[in-house]
Design a protein around this motif. Structure first.
Motif, PDB file in Angstrom:
ATOM      1  N   VAL A 338       0.895  -1.083  -0.345  1.00 51.08           N
ATOM      2  CA  VAL A 338      -0.363   0.219   0.553  1.00 51.08           C
ATOM      3  C   VAL A 338       1.124   1.380   0.409  1.00 51.08           C
ATOM      4  O   VAL A 338       2.124   1.441   0.817  1.00 51.08           O
ATOM      5  CB  VAL A 338      -0.796   0.133   1.463  1.00 51.08           C
ATOM      6  CG1 VAL A 338      -0.493  -0.424   2.441  1.00 51.08           C
ATOM      7  CG2 VAL A 338      -2.091   1.072   1.052  1.00 51.08           C
ATOM      8  N   VAL A 372      -3.383   0.021  -4.315  1.00 49.33           N
ATOM      9  CA  VAL A 372      -2.743  -1.150  -2.566  1.00 49.33           C
ATOM     10  C   VAL A 372      -2.604  -2.275  -4.469  1.00 49.33           C
ATOM     11  O   VAL A 372      -3.647  -1.967  -4.991  1.00 49.33           O
ATOM     12  CB  VAL A 372      -4.137  -1.731  -2.283  1.00 49.33           C
ATOM     13  CG1 VAL A 372      -3.875  -3.529  -1.521  1.00 49.33           C
ATOM     14  CG2 VAL A 372      -4.337  -0.956  -0.946  1.00 49.33           C
ATOM     15  N   ILE A 382      -9.560  -6.555   0.600  1.00 47.52           N
ATOM     16  CA  ILE A 382      -9.427  -6.352   1.510  1.00 47.52           C
ATOM     17  C   ILE A 382      -9.886  -6.169   2.454  1.00 47.52           C
ATOM     18  O   ILE A 382     -11.637  -5.945   2.092  1.00 47.52           O
ATOM     19  CB  ILE A 382      -8.874  -4.936   1.082  1.00 47.52           C
ATOM     20  CG1 ILE A 382      -7.767  -4.419   0.401  1.00 47.52           C
ATOM     21  CG2 ILE A 382      -8.244  -4.112   2.906  1.00 47.52           C
ATOM     22  CD1 ILE A 382      -6.327  -5.273   0.119  1.00 47.52           C
ATOM     23  N   SER A 385      -8.574  -2.550   6.928  1.00 44.26           N
ATOM     24  CA  SER A 385      -7.410  -0.841   6.271  1.00 44.26           C
ATOM     25  C   SER A 385      -7.402   0.047   8.299  1.00 44.26           C
ATOM     26  O   SER A 385      -8.361   0.603   8.496  1.00 44.26           O
ATOM     27  CB  SER A 385      -7.722  -0.154   5.985  1.00 44.26           C
ATOM     28  OG  SER A 385      -8.819   0.548   5.281  1.00 44.26           O
ATOM     29  N   GLN A 396      -9.885   3.509  11.693  1.00 43.46           N
ATOM     30  CA  GLN A 396     -10.207   1.993  10.767  1.00 43.46           C
ATOM     31  C   GLN A 396     -10.971   1.549  10.026  1.00 43.46           C
ATOM     32  O   GLN A 396     -12.671   2.244  10.226  1.00 43.46           O
ATOM     33  CB  GLN A 396     -10.135   1.268  11.741  1.00 43.46           C
ATOM     34  CG  GLN A 396      -9.599  -0.390  11.601  1.00 43.46           C
ATOM     35  CD  GLN A 396      -9.481  -0.637  12.860  1.00 43.46           C
ATOM     36  OE1 GLN A 396      -9.358  -0.926  13.651  1.00 43.46           O
ATOM     37  NE2 GLN A 396      -9.718  -2.621  12.857  1.00 43.46           N
ATOM     38  N   PHE A 402     -11.227   1.272   1.542  1.00 46.53           N
ATOM     39  CA  PHE A 402     -10.860   0.798   2.167  1.00 46.53           C
ATOM     40  C   PHE A 402      -9.483   1.833   1.987  1.00 46.53           C
ATOM     41  O   PHE A 402      -8.316   1.353   2.373  1.00 46.53           O
ATOM     42  CB  PHE A 402     -10.657  -1.177   2.564  1.00 46.53           C
ATOM     43  CG  PHE A 402     -11.019  -1.774   2.239  1.00 46.53           C
ATOM     44  CD1 PHE A 402     -11.427  -1.565   4.125  1.00 46.53           C
ATOM     45  CD2 PHE A 402     -12.134  -2.130   2.490  1.00 46.53           C
ATOM     46  CE1 PHE A 402     -12.585  -2.585   4.528  1.00 46.53           C
ATOM     47  CE2 PHE A 402     -13.105  -3.643   2.216  1.00 46.53           C
ATOM     48  CZ  PHE A 402     -12.875  -3.425   3.961  1.00 46.53           C
ATOM     49  N   ASP A 403      -9.455   2.195   0.858  1.00 40.45           N
ATOM     50  CA  ASP A 403      -8.356   3.554   0.426  1.00 40.45           C
ATOM     51  C   ASP A 403      -8.713   4.397   0.276  1.00 40.45           C
ATOM     52  O   ASP A 403      -8.051   5.265  -0.672  1.00 40.45           O
ATOM     53  CB  ASP A 403      -8.474   2.655  -1.564  1.00 40.45           C
ATOM     54  CG  ASP A 403      -9.798   2.845  -2.114  1.00 40.45           C
ATOM     55  OD1 ASP A 403     -10.771   2.693  -1.573  1.00 40.45           O
ATOM     56  OD2 ASP A 403      -9.507   2.958  -3.590  1.00 40.45           O
ATOM     57  N   VAL A 422       0.081   3.387   7.420  1.00 42.92           N
ATOM     58  CA  VAL A 422      -1.628   3.214   6.308  1.00 42.92           C
ATOM     59  C   VAL A 422      -1.218   1.472   6.609  1.00 42.92           C
ATOM     60  O   VAL A 422      -0.194   1.077   6.829  1.00 42.92           O
ATOM     61  CB  VAL A 422      -2.491   3.392   5.236  1.00 42.92           C
ATOM     62  CG1 VAL A 422      -3.334   2.048   4.777  1.00 42.92           C
ATOM     63  CG2 VAL A 422      -2.151   4.905   4.828  1.00 42.92           C
ATOM     64  N   ILE A 424      -2.945  -2.154   6.059  1.00 39.52           N
ATOM     65  CA  ILE A 424      -4.146  -3.175   5.382  1.00 39.52           C
ATOM     66  C   ILE A 424      -4.076  -4.770   5.425  1.00 39.52           C
ATOM     67  O   ILE A 424      -3.087  -5.125   5.969  1.00 39.52           O
ATOM     68  CB  ILE A 424      -4.184  -2.886   3.985  1.00 39.52           C
ATOM     69  CG1 ILE A 424      -2.827  -3.150   3.238  1.00 39.52           C
ATOM     70  CG2 ILE A 424      -4.777  -1.472   3.712  1.00 39.52           C
ATOM     71  CD1 ILE A 424      -3.147  -3.384   1.744  1.00 39.52           C
ATOM     72  N   GLN A 431      -0.714  -8.728   5.739  1.00 43.36           N
ATOM     73  CA  GLN A 431      -1.007  -7.577   6.411  1.00 43.36           C
ATOM     74  C   GLN A 431       0.237  -6.815   6.127  1.00 43.36           C
ATOM     75  O   GLN A 431       1.462  -7.008   5.503  1.00 43.36           O
ATOM     76  CB  GLN A 431      -0.764  -7.013   7.783  1.00 43.36           C
ATOM     77  CG  GLN A 431      -1.788  -7.097   8.680  1.00 43.36           C
ATOM     78  CD  GLN A 431      -1.931  -6.450  10.216  1.00 43.36           C
ATOM     79  OE1 GLN A 431      -0.519  -6.238  10.579  1.00 43.36           O
ATOM     80  NE2 GLN A 431      -2.800  -6.825  10.694  1.00 43.36           N
ATOM     81  N   SER A 433       1.529  -2.229   5.053  1.00 39.57           N
ATOM     82  CA  SER A 433       1.934  -1.810   5.396  1.00 39.57           C
ATOM     83  C   SER A 433       2.612  -0.378   4.649  1.00 39.57           C
ATOM     84  O   SER A 433       3.314  -0.670   3.854  1.00 39.57           O
ATOM     85  CB  SER A 433       3.458  -0.757   6.742  1.00 39.57           C
ATOM     86  OG  SER A 433       4.016  -1.976   7.124  1.00 39.57           O
TER      87      SER A 433
END
Length: 644
Positions: A338, A372, A382, A385, A396, A402-403, A422, A424, A431, A433
């Motif tokens: 991400v 992402v 997803i 996030s 959250q 989620f983006d 961030v 996700i 996960q 980051s």
């Protein structure tokens, strides 16, 4: 003295013996009945065989495969409910599967070992080959066999491959009708079988299509090099079911030489058959053609590590309990990546309205957009996030989108620098980051009290200054007259033009250039360099989508998200392709999946667009040091060398 038995004593003896025999018979009958009731559940269990095709993982984490369920006679068992199927992935059960029956056709490879063993004739003068040919022609004329386009058919003999991957049984029938074999023993039967398996390695026209190889041959001598293991391995690798058909008298199937063929058939899920001219091969035809329909099974994989994984299918139900063969599949699974899309380096909160509180100074929020991607080329959903500021989760998302985050700025009341990040999580629980990005927030409050009058006083004083300056200038111009005009410039002795004492001011550099740590210099087809593209921030997107990059590339060879430049913590830039069609190249070499670090002066191609990567300060040139060819350390000279 010898005693004679009377008729009465004889009768009593017979009655006694009959009673004992009856008791024994009743005892044996009781044992048989008890044994039957004990073994009845096992006897009632239907013997089935389950075979699976190689799994398809191009839609990972969804895995698709085809399942064939056949009874002890080799016939397909239809109509099983989805609850009868369960998946064992790496020996862990997965019960939630989607399954339905689908017609996929069959691949049929007919191999006739036309050696001297098929040249023998019967009492009517017909060769064994004539009988085999007639049986195959009867097969290919069945109403279920003449359907065009549903099957993949090949015909191979000792003379070579006669028909390959045909869609019509009529092609095979026409070729076999006009075939006149030489009946020469030029090739071993097992070598012919091994060569014929090469046709099963070709991709099937329809996914899930089962492959059957019918090997018609006289009795084979067991070879000294035993290629049976190679045949079995290749058949297992391609999922081919072997049906050896022995041509000869009935006792030939019990000969020791028939045992390797029996092993091949059982290992691949097929059968060893004895060719009976009076019966033909229609029973085998019905068995194979019934498998045109297969169970298509789809499930969501739980594999979260890269490498090899195993899969098996268990079929259960009324009188059913069978486990399939094992298939392996390779998968590359990596956490998602991400990055921020054009993140702000600085946010200025300011207003001229002195009545606003610090919390209400605009802007009160900032939209943070994310990109992402999946480096393993397996996009998936997803699940969550998180937006992290200064190491604390402040927002959250557990539902789409989620983006995107809306960063609340109302609580930032002083000028400070903050770090945003961030995290996700995808559907596999993996996960990813982003790289931490620094954002400076400036809070500029409006002046209050006497300080608020300073702008107005400054304007009044400025107006007076302009008026006074105008008066002074008018007086000077009038007093000096023409002399002032001459003094503006001095004529050049060579050109006669007046040299101006004013110099042209340099153009103000762009703010991006001031903060850039490297540049990409566009190069056209003639090698001319264009305006430098500054590389700022931790991530820089290269592509044609203006919503993803501040410098979109207008060229059909460039994807919307084509490549990504990441500034590493230790310095330098890592260039990675993002699954583009045209690819990303450095010095005419394709960039690998893991990316490649750029060096000063590298030539970069994004599709057909060319760039030169340059650092503000080129690295120093490499030093060339020459060492002696013998030792790295100089040796001590001898006395003679010293004297010399």
């Amino acid at each position: 003295m010898q005693t004679r038995s009377t008729p009465l004593s004889t009768a009593c003896y017979n009655v006694h013996m009959c009673g004992k025999l009856r008791a024994r018979w009743l005892f044996l009958t009781w044992i048989l009945l008890a044994t039957w009731f004990i073994i009845y559940p096992a006897a009632a269990q239907v013997r089935v065989t389950v075979r699976i095709s190689p799994p398809t993982t191009n839609q990972f984490p969804q895995v698709t495969l085809f399942v064939a369920v056949v009874d002890s006679t080799g016939r397909y068992i239809p109509g099983l409910p989805p609850s009868s199927f369960s998946v064992l992935e790496d020996e862990s059960p997965i019960s939630e599967v989607t399954i339905h029956e689908k017609q996929v056709g069959t691949r049929q490879v007919y191999v006739i070992n036309t050696t001297s063993g098929l040249k023998l004739r019967d009492a009517h003068g017909r060769t064994r080959f004539d009988l085999v040919r007639q049986a195959l022609l009867d097969w290919w004329q069945l109403p279920t066999a003449i359907i065009y386009g549903i099957d993949d058919l090949s015909l191979v003999t000792a003379e070579g491959a006669l028909v390959t991957h045909s869609k019509s049984a009529a092609d095979l029938a026409s070729t076999l009708t006009h075939l006149t074999p030489t009946f020469e023993d030029n090739i071993s039967g097992y070598d012919l079988l091994l060569r014929s398996l090469d046709f099963t390695t070709d991709p099937v026209p329809i996914p899930g299509m089962p492959t059957h190889l019918i090997f018609i041959t006289p009795l084979l001598l067991t070879p000294r090099d035993l290629p049976i293991a190679n045949v079995m391995s290749l058949a297992s690798e391609t999922g081919t079911v072997l049906y050896p058909v022995l041509v000869g008298p009935p006792e030939v199937i019990e000969q020791p030489e028939a045992e390797p063929l029996r092993q091949l058939a059982e290992a691949t899920g097929g059968q060893l058959l004895l060719f009976d001219p009076s019966q033909g091969l229609n029973h085998l035809a019905d068995q194979i053609l019934a498998q045109r329909t297969q169970y298509q099974l789809t499930y969501t994989s739980r594999a979260v590590t890269s490498g090899t994984h195993q899969i098996q299918i268990r079929v259960t139900g009324d009188e059913l309990d069978a486990l399939s063969n094992t298939h392996n599949f390779e998968i590359d699974v990596r956490p998602p990546e991400v990055t921020f899309i054009q993140p702000p380096d600085e946010i200025v909160r300011q207003t001229d309205d002195s009545t606003l509180t610090l919390a209400d100074i605009p802007p009160t929020s900032q939209t943070i957009r994310l990109l992402v991607t999946f480096p393993d080329k397996h996009p998936r959903t997803i699940n969550a996030s998180q937006f992290v500021v200064d190491g604390t989760v402040i927002s959250q998302c557990t539902e789409p989108p989620f983006d995107m985050f809306e960063w609340d700025l109302s609580g930032y009341l002083e000028t400070e620098t903050h770090t945003i990040q961030v995290i996700i999580e995808d559907s596999l629980g993996m996960q990813g980051s982003s790289i931490a990005h620094s954002v400076g927030i400036k809070v500029l409050t409006p002046p209050r009290g006497l300080a608020a009058l300073k702008p107005a006083l400054g304007s009044i004083l400025a107006a007076f200054a302009v008026i006074i300056a105008g008066i002074v200038l008018a007086v000077v111009m009038i007093s000096m007259g023409r002399q002032r005009l001459v003094s503006v410039g001095t004529p050049d002795q060579t050109t006669g033009r007046i040299k101006s004492p004013l110099r042209r001011a340099g153009l103000r550099r762009r703010s991006d250039d001031l903060h850039a740590e490297a540049h990409l210099i566009p190069i056209d087809a003639l090698g001319t360099e264009g305006e430098a593209v500054p590389l700022t921030g931790t991530d820089f997107i290269l592509g044609s989508d203006p919503s993803l990059t501040p410098f979109p590339l207008d060229d059909p060879s460039v994807a919307g998200l084509h490549a990504r430049l990441t500034r590493q913590a230790a310095g330098g830039y890592l260039l990675r392709d993002q699954g583009s069609v045209a690819g990303t190249w450095i010095n005419y070499e394709l960039v690998p999946d893991e990316g490649r670090k750029l060096k000063h002066g590298d030539l970069v191609h994004i599709g057909r667009k060319a760039f030169r990567f340059r650092l503000p300060v080129p690295p120093p040139p490499s030093e060339v040091r020459i060492r002696p060819a013998n030792d790295a350390q100089p040796s001590t000279p001898t006395s003679q060398e010293s004297a010399t």
